[in-house]
Structures are given as C-alpha cells and as structure tokens.
Design an enzyme around this catalytic site. Structure first.
Site, PDB file in Angstrom:
ATOM      1  N   GLU A  35      33.730  14.855  -0.543  1.00  0.00           N
ATOM      2  CA  GLU A  35      33.714  16.201  -1.097  1.00  0.00           C
ATOM      3  C   GLU A  35      34.933  16.921  -0.509  1.00  0.00           C
ATOM      4  OE1 GLU A  35      30.195  18.499  -0.278  1.00  0.00           O
ATOM      5  OE2 GLU A  35      30.953  20.193  -1.442  1.00  0.00           O
ATOM      6  N   ARG A 261      25.633   6.087   9.643  1.00  0.00           N
ATOM      7  CA  ARG A 261      26.806   6.932   9.897  1.00  0.00           C
ATOM      8  C   ARG A 261      27.392   6.593  11.235  1.00  0.00           C
ATOM      9  NH1 ARG A 261      26.534  11.597   6.813  1.00  0.00           N
ATOM     10  NH2 ARG A 261      28.126  12.720   7.957  1.00  0.00           N
ATOM     11  N   LYS A 271      31.503  18.262   8.831  1.00  0.00           N
ATOM     12  CA  LYS A 271      32.591  19.116   8.353  1.00  0.00           C
ATOM     13  C   LYS A 271      32.276  20.587   8.588  1.00  0.00           C
ATOM     14  CE  LYS A 271      33.153  16.578   4.582  1.00  0.00           C
ATOM     15  NZ  LYS A 271      33.437  16.281   3.194  1.00  0.00           N
TER      16      LYS A 271
HETATM   17  P1  ATP Z   1      29.916  15.771   6.594  1.00  0.00           P
HETATM   18  O1  ATP Z   1      28.471  15.790   6.924  1.00  0.00           O
HETATM   19  O2  ATP Z   1      30.812  15.489   7.727  1.00  0.00           O
HETATM   20  O3  ATP Z   1      30.336  16.923   5.754  1.00  0.00           O
HETATM   21  P2  ATP Z   1      29.657  14.256   4.252  1.00  0.00           P
HETATM   22  O4  ATP Z   1      28.848  13.019   4.212  1.00  0.00           O
HETATM   23  O5  ATP Z   1      29.114  15.477   3.627  1.00  0.00           O
HETATM   24  O6  ATP Z   1      30.087  14.482   5.741  1.00  0.00           O
HETATM   25  P3  ATP Z   1      31.494  13.521   2.264  1.00  0.00           P
HETATM   26  O7  ATP Z   1      32.826  14.077   1.988  1.00  0.00           O
HETATM   27  O8  ATP Z   1      30.416  13.777   1.309  1.00  0.00           O
HETATM   28  O9  ATP Z   1      31.086  14.020   3.695  1.00  0.00           O
HETATM   29  O10 ATP Z   1      31.594  11.968   2.593  1.00  0.00           O
HETATM   30  C1  ATP Z   1      32.322  11.037   1.836  1.00  0.00           C
HETATM   31  C2  ATP Z   1      31.844   9.657   2.176  1.00  0.00           C
HETATM   32  O11 ATP Z   1      32.051   9.391   3.557  1.00  0.00           O
HETATM   33  C3  ATP Z   1      30.365   9.521   1.911  1.00  0.00           C
HETATM   34  O12 ATP Z   1      30.142   8.295   1.255  1.00  0.00           O
HETATM   35  C4  ATP Z   1      29.752   9.548   3.261  1.00  0.00           C
HETATM   36  O13 ATP Z   1      28.582   8.804   3.309  1.00  0.00           O
HETATM   37  C5  ATP Z   1      30.849   8.958   4.150  1.00  0.00           C
HETATM   38  N1  ATP Z   1      30.740   9.485   5.513  1.00  0.00           N
HETATM   39  C6  ATP Z   1      30.775  10.774   5.895  1.00  0.00           C
HETATM   40  N2  ATP Z   1      30.573  10.898   7.212  1.00  0.00           N
HETATM   41  C7  ATP Z   1      30.407   9.635   7.691  1.00  0.00           C
HETATM   42  C8  ATP Z   1      30.156   9.086   8.977  1.00  0.00           C
HETATM   43  N3  ATP Z   1      30.037   9.849  10.046  1.00  0.00           N
HETATM   44  N4  ATP Z   1      30.056   7.749   9.083  1.00  0.00           N
HETATM   45  C9  ATP Z   1      30.184   6.955   8.014  1.00  0.00           C
HETATM   46  N5  ATP Z   1      30.423   7.410   6.777  1.00  0.00           N
HETATM   47  C10 ATP Z   1      30.526   8.731   6.602  1.00  0.00           C
HETATM   48 MG    MG Z   2      28.733  15.730   1.614  1.00  0.00          MG
END
Ligand code: ATP
Ligand code: MG
Length: 556
Positions: A35, A261, A271
């Site tokens: 995102e 994760r 984020k």
């Molecule tokens: P955050 O909680 O940090 O905002 P998010 O999952 O909302 O992270 P996205 O931009 O939606 O962030 O993530 C893009 C991809 O990266 C998704 O497939 C997500 O599962 C993966 N991802 C995000 N954070 C992690 C992490 N800590 N470890 C492994 N994969 C991750």
């Molecule tokens: Mg997200």
C-alpha cells in the site's frame, strides 16, 4: 531451479514444486502488493525477496501492484519511493499495476454480486454495524437491509457511485453468514463512500472505494496470479478471499498462502509508527540511517546483497518470532568484511609529531586494500612529520594489556614505521594536546630487534588528511520491544546518533563515491552519506561496527 543446493526450500517453494509436478500450473505468477502509504521496511524486503525470488527461480513472473484503495493515506511520493527500493534490491517487475486500475471491473463485479443476491446496500451506521457484528463467542445479527430487493440495492449502489449519498450513510456489504464463527465472514463491507479525496491515480473520479478484502482477490485473479503470498494475519481472511472469487464470474482462482511477518528487535516496523517517527521529527526522514526502512538501510550503507542474504537466512515459515538485530548486522558485516577496501580514518584526532622526521618530507608508502583479497590491490599513503592518531590510542601509563602507545613505549604506525613516544605536551588545563615521538627508520616492513612493540595503530597525515564528519549510529530504541510498556516514543534511544565533527580521513577517501563502502581499520564499516556530504566536506555513516559491540569488547 531455486536457491543453492544446500538451502532447503521453504514451504511455499515446496507447494509450488508440487503444483508444477501435478500439472496445476506451468508458470508461476506472484505479486508484491504494497500500500503506498509509507516507505518500505525490512519486513517488506522479506516479502519482496520471497515473491520476486520465486519469479526469478521458476518459470514465471512477479508484478509490483500498488494496493491503492485508501486515498486518504496514499501518496505519489510513496509510489515512487517503493519502485526505487524494489529496483535497488535488484528486482524488476513484470507488470506495474495499481488496484485502482481495476476500479471499473471491481465495480462491475460488485453489481454482479448484487444481481445474484450476494451483496446488498446497507444503511446501518458504523456503530450499528459494529454492534450487529457480534463477538468471537456470540453470533452477529442480520442487518435489517439484508433482504431488501435486488433492484433496490442495484439502484442505491449506482447512486452511491454517482455521489448522491454522504460518507458513512451507506455501504455495500457481502451477504455471507452473520453466524459464521469467522467474523470476517459476517457480511463484510466491500464498498464505502469517501467524498472529497483526490486519489493519486484516479483523481476525483470515484467517491466509493472498495475494501481490501474484496479488492485483493480480484486484483490477483485479473493479473493471473497463481500463488498469492501474504502474512499470517490474513489467514482468517482467506475464506473471504475464496468466497469473493467463488461468487463472481472470474475464471482464475489464485491460492492464498500465509507466512509469518518479520519482526526485528529494537525497532518498530509498522508504517503507522514509522510515519509517526518521521512526522514528529524523531528522525530526519524516512531515509534516516537509523530507520529500518529500505531507504534508511540503503543510506546507512547496507548492500542489497546483504539484505537478500538476511532474508534468506531468516527463512520463510509460519512460526512467529522476533529476530535479533545482530542477525541483520551480521549479514552486512560478513558481506563488507569480504569486499570492503580498508582505509585509515581517525575519529578523535590527537596530533603526533615525529621529531626526527624531516619537515618537508612526504614519503609514499604502500598499503594493502584488503588483508585477505589481493585482487583489491593496494594504494599509496603518505607519511609526513605530523600525523593524527586516535586519542584512545594513547595513555601516559598503562599495563601490558594495553596494546597501544604509552609514554616511553613503542607502537607501529600501520603500514609505516615503529615510533616511540617521548613526550606528551599538555595545555594549562592538563589536557594532552600533542605527542612528540621519534621513529626508527629501520622498521619499515620489519620489526626492531630485541625491542617489544606493543601493537599497531592507525593514523592519517595531519597535513594531507581530509577533514570529515563521521556519524555513529546505535539502535533507535533502548528496548527490544519498543512500546511494550506504553508509548513507544518513551523507548527512543536518546543516544542513537553520535556526530563526530572533527575527524580526519586518509586523502584517498576525499574522492569516495556514495555507493562505495570501506572498512575504517579498527573502527568499523563506513560509507559516504549521499545526502549531507558536500564537496570538500564529506560525511561518513558508520554502517556497522567491526563486531557486535553489545558486549562492549575492547578493540586492540
Ligand atoms: P505495515 O503494517 O507495516 O503497514 P502492511 O502489511 O500494511 O505493513 P503493505 O504495504 O500492505 O504493508 O505490505 C505489502 C506486503 O508486504 C504485504 O504482502 C505484506 O504482507 C508484506 N509485509 C509487510 N510487513 C511485513 C513484515 N514485517 N514481514 C513480512 N512481510 C511483510
Ligand atoms: Mg497494509
């Protein structure tokens, strides 16, 4: 195929192998779906290495897809930064996609759901929806709008799109099962009204936006994704992922698989929290070298290879856990130990005058760039009568364990001669301001006979050295799990950045390029800061210390 023979395949690659063997697919399609509401962090790197790595090792491809269904938080700046970071890590996407590219199709599939009696326009308020949802132990209650005529929902949904209704006054909900033990299946909202937002791709064309759980499976299916890989918190959403695809007329049905994760000690990864650090100026920006962002690690001096190796080392499983920061640090240390040319830099300069060395003499000496890799060659270094050594390398008196310079004692100046300290000159306050030494001309490349040299210390010519600023970084937080006991801001390490403004580095470093990394001998690994360095005023970032300094080992 995938990985080195010695690396066992992770469970996702094993699933892919089986699917290929069974003839379920002939090519494998993955996607990385960030995102654009912030910069990528090291956790995202895990997902990137997994998704793009699979596309590299199997016949297949990986798309970069921006999951941009919430214009309130998303920005073009983040889109560009994310593209940049993925490329820097060494990957190229097959297609660059945006979930917003599919808004029209998503809308049409929603109409299809309504027509088939699988979705309805609901007029409960957000609070009421929450109340009706039930709990983990109690079933939910059906919305009074659930059984409204299909035509009425169709009409209302069209008018939602046309902008006739206020934010929050209506939603489109899937009609699934309010008694499901899985709360995600209790008639989840799939569209909501959001007026007045400017979407970075679609501008003000839309005032209704699809929800993630509805958008994601359809986007995957449109792109022909075969394996949709996401983190474990989406495990409970998988039934909804499948429900959406089972109830619309899309032929492709990707499979979702979840992995754990990445969590890292002594840092935060969400984020939301990273955004707070940036917005409240606790760090200099998303690319602050202390941030766990890809941009921060990159500016700090991490190599893409070290990040990939780190991701491979931690593996991909379903086990939840927190990785020690030392594992990440070791990945870069190992890489740099092998490839970084050695240089000399004095971080806390103390002048040393070699009194028996002629004032106008500049002697060119050879210094090897790497003790274990001759292919890295050697460089010229120049010795002059006045040099700087590090203040920590001198003591007036010390026992035998101190392998550095003492009054009356001898050490070797690295790559040069053995010197003896004759006098420590002090100012009125008693601070040592200069050392007066003599050198033994017969000690270049050989040890003096019958005399004990305590050790080897590094130095830089005082007349030819380059002044520089050096920044030393420590962990951004003082606790392994920031925020565990309350506000994570309270756990910020006030000493995570130490600026050394008066360092002197060997002249060869004056021409350092941003993507070069060096070992400053006895000090650690460093690189030029690409943002704050100016011509004639270099700033160097310490990437990592020579060894894990958490044990505070005295480096001789
Ligand atoms: P955050 O909680 O940090 O905002 P998010 O999952 O909302 O992270 P996205 O931009 O939606 O962030 O993530 C893009 C991809 O990266 C998704 O497939 C997500 O599962 C993966 N991802 C995000 N954070 C992690 C992490 N800590 N470890 C492994 N994969 C991750
Ligand atoms: Mg997200």
């Amino acid at each position: 195929m995938s990985g080195a023979p010695s690396t066992p395949k992770n469970f996702i690659r094993q699933i892919i192998d089986k699917d290929l063997e069974a003839g379920k697919h002939t090519t494998i399609h993955t996607r990385f779906p960030p995102e654009p509401n912030g910069y990528l962090h090291i956790g995202h790197a895990k997902s990137i290495v997994l998704n793009f790595g699979i596309a590299q090792d199997y016949p297949g491809s990986c798309n970069l897809r921006f999951d941009d269904t919430n214009p309130a938080k998303e920005e073009e700046e983040f889109v560009e930064a994310i593209k940049d970071d993925v490329r820097w890590l060494g990957y190229e996407w097959d297609q660059l996609c945006f979930a917003s590219d599919y808004f029209e199709q998503l809308y049409n599939y929603a109409v299809e759901l309504i027509q088939n009696g699988k979705a309805f326009v609901c007029e409960l308020t957000a609070d009421e929806v929450r109340e009706y949802r039930g709990t983990l132990t109690e079933p939910g209650k059906e919305s009074p709008y659930r059984d409204r005529p299909i035509d009425e929902s169709l009409d209302l949904f069209k008018r939602m799109r046309a902008g006739e209704f206020a934010d929050g006054s209506k939603t489109l909900r899937a009609k699934i099962d309010m008694a499901s033990p899985n709360i995600n299946m209790r008639d989840p909202t799939i569209y909501r009204i959001r007026h007045g937002l400017v979407h970075h791709q679609t501008g003000d064309e839309w005032c209704i936006y699809p929800m993630y759980d509805y958008t994601h499976p359809i986007s995957d299916a449109i792109e022909g994704v075969t394996h949709s890989l996401c983190t474990l918190e989406f495990e409970d959403h998988r039934p909804l992922y499948d429900w959406v695809l089972d109830n619309i007329s899309i032929p492709c049905h990707p499979r979702q698989y979840e992995f754990s994760r990445l969590n890292l000690e002594y840092t935060v990864m969400s984020k939301r929290r990273l955004t707070q650090l940036v917005q409240e100026k606790r760090v200099s920006g998303w690319d602050d070298p202390r941030m766990p962002t890809i941009a921060g690690l990159r500016r700090r001096g991490y190599t893409p290879e070290s990040i990939k190796r780190f991701c491979e080392a931690i593996g991909v499983t379903k086990a939840e856990g927190t990785v020690e920061m030392g594992v990440l640090e070791n990945s870069i240390r190992t890489h740099l130990d092998a490839m970084a040319p050695r240089r000399m830099a004095v971080l806390d300069p103390l002048k040393l005058v070699i009194t028996n060395y002629p004032e106008d003499r500049q002697e060119t000496l050879q210094a090897s760039n790497h003790p274990k890799d001759e292919s890295l060659g050697s460089r010229d270094i120049k010795l002059t009568r006045e040099v700087y050594i590090d203040r920590a390398d001198f003591r007036e008196e010390a026992n035998k364990k101190y392998k550095r310079l003492v009054l009356g004692g001898e050490v070797r100046l690295r790559n040069a001669y053995v010197i003896r300290c004759d006098e420590a000159v002090k100012d009125d306050a008693g601070n040592i301001v200069e050392l007066r030494c003599t050198y033994d001309p017969d000690t270049l490349g050989k040890n003096p006979e019958g005399r004990k040299v305590r050790g080897v210390i590094h130095w830089v010519s005082a007349t030819l050295g380059q002044k520089a600023e050096v920044r030393l970084y420590d962990r951004l937080f003082t606790t392994a799990e920031p925020g565990k006991g309350g506000d994570f801001f309270d756990d910020i390490n006030p000493e995570s950045l130490q600026i050394l403004a008066d360092c002197v580095v060997e002249p060869a470093l004056a021409g350092a390029a941003v993507d070069e990394r060096f070992q400053f001998e006895r000090e650690g690994y460093f690189c030029l800061d690409g943002k704050d360095s100016e011509p004639g005023k270099p700033v160097f970032n310490r990437i990592v210390s020579l060894r894990d300094s958490w044990g505070k080992i005295d480096q001789n």
